[in-house]
Design an enzyme around this catalytic site. Structure first.
Site, PDB file in Angstrom:
ATOM      1  N   CYS A 181      62.247  31.577  23.113  1.00  7.18           N
ATOM      2  CA  CYS A 181      62.313  32.140  21.762  1.00  7.18           C
ATOM      3  C   CYS A 181      60.940  31.997  21.126  1.00  7.18           C
ATOM      4  O   CYS A 181      59.974  31.622  21.805  1.00  7.18           O
ATOM      5  CB  CYS A 181      63.402  31.460  20.929  1.00  7.18           C
ATOM      6  SG  CYS A 181      63.242  29.668  20.852  1.00  7.18           S
ATOM      7  N   THR A 182      60.813  32.266  19.858  1.00  3.07           N
ATOM      8  CA  THR A 182      59.488  32.331  19.219  1.00  3.07           C
ATOM      9  C   THR A 182      58.736  31.012  19.301  1.00  3.07           C
ATOM     10  O   THR A 182      57.627  30.938  19.823  1.00  3.07           O
ATOM     11  CB  THR A 182      59.624  32.763  17.752  1.00  3.07           C
ATOM     12  OG1 THR A 182      60.345  33.989  17.686  1.00  3.07           O
ATOM     13  CG2 THR A 182      58.255  32.950  17.114  1.00  3.07           C
TER      14      THR A 182
END
Length: 291
Positions: A181-182
């Site tokens: 994810c980010t």
């Protein structure tokens, strides 16, 4: 010289509301903008401001013992990336809709996937087949993702529990899966949800895409731009970043993102610079307009 920080830590907090007031006052005194979420399980934030103020924020935040080991990630910013400050307490740091499933102790999330540094990830992917599993909203992956990744059809993180329980990924339960994810926080939770559902070999990219991109730029396994939740909308890791997004209106290659024109909708769509004046709606609101 504006700078932006991304950070989180899972750690038990006895009084999240007291921490919220302290963090709010600290950011206001330093002139910082951004978004900070607190819960009984820790803190998750993105803040921005002048370099001197941001450095002081890091120092003061780490003086609080539960936050001493926060891994702050730096990013370039501009003065208007965060027009206001929001500091809130919620049931979950990331809204998966499963607060009762998450177990957190002083060492972090209990039962999450094994952590991989960017180098360890590349080594694993070179040694055997792995499945990359995107832990973000589906629209974020339209402009950037790991090569050949599975991108679940989710509009928000609350959709992941039903997605995992649907059975559509059960064939992967005995395969190596790398969640990403980010900045890493969503995969802390996602990997623990997958492990508790019988996925036997689950990894998480430590530090997320932001850390991987900082180390490998566009010379690794990542393709495209990284969507971010501020006025920048997306960032790239080098001048050689691939453009994999396609404009929802004309189909031209672009990494530009735009809000759905329905004011109540939070979904983003890929829209090129030539089409921003044309009405653009997500699939749900477009269908409503056609009724």
């Amino acid at each position: 010289m504006p700078k932006i920080l991304l950070f989180y830590v899972f750690t038990p907090l006895k009084d999240p509301e007291a921490v919220r007031l302290w963090q709010r006052d600290l950011c206001e005194s330093l002139g910082l903008g951004g978004r900070i979420i607190l819960s009984k399980d820790g803190i998750n934030g993105t803040v921005g401001g002048e370099l001197k103020a941001v450095k002081k924020y890091i120092r003061k935040t780490r003086e609080f013992a539960p936050f001493h080991e926060i891994d702050f990630k730096w990013s370039e910013g501009a003065g208007d990336d965060f027009p206001r400050l929001s500091v809130r307490v919620r049931d979950e740091l990331v809204s998966f809709g499963a607060p009762g499933e998450l177990i957190v102790d002083e060492s972090g999330v209990v039962g999450g996937g094994a952590r991989l540094t960017p180098t360890e990830l590349n080594t694993l992917a070179a040694s055997r087949p792995v499945t990359f599993f995107d832990g973000r909203n589906a629209f974020e992956a339209q402009i950037g993702r790991f090569r050949d990744a599975i991108v679940p059809d989710v509009a928000n993180t609350r959709d992941f529990v039903a997605e995992l329980d649907s059975g559509k990924y059960d064939h992967l339960k005995n395969e190596p899966i790398v969640t990403y994810c980010t900045g890493g926080i969503r995969c802390e939770v996602l990997s623990s949800l997958m492990t508790s559902r019988g996925f036997s070999e689950v990894y998480q990219l430590d530090g997320g895409i932001a850390t991987y991109g900082a180390e490998y730029g566009d010379g690794g396994l990542w393709d495209g731009s990284l969507y971010v939740f501020d006025n920048r909308m997306s960032v790239t890791f080098s001048a050689d970043a691939a453009v994999i997004g396609r404009c929802a209106l004309c189909g031209e290659p672009t990494s530009r993102m735009q809000n759905c024109d329905d004011l109540a909708c939070r979904e983003q769509l890929v829209v090129c610079a030539s089409c921003p004046e044309s009405p653009v709606h997500c699939a749900e609101h477009q269908a409503q307009l056609q009724v």
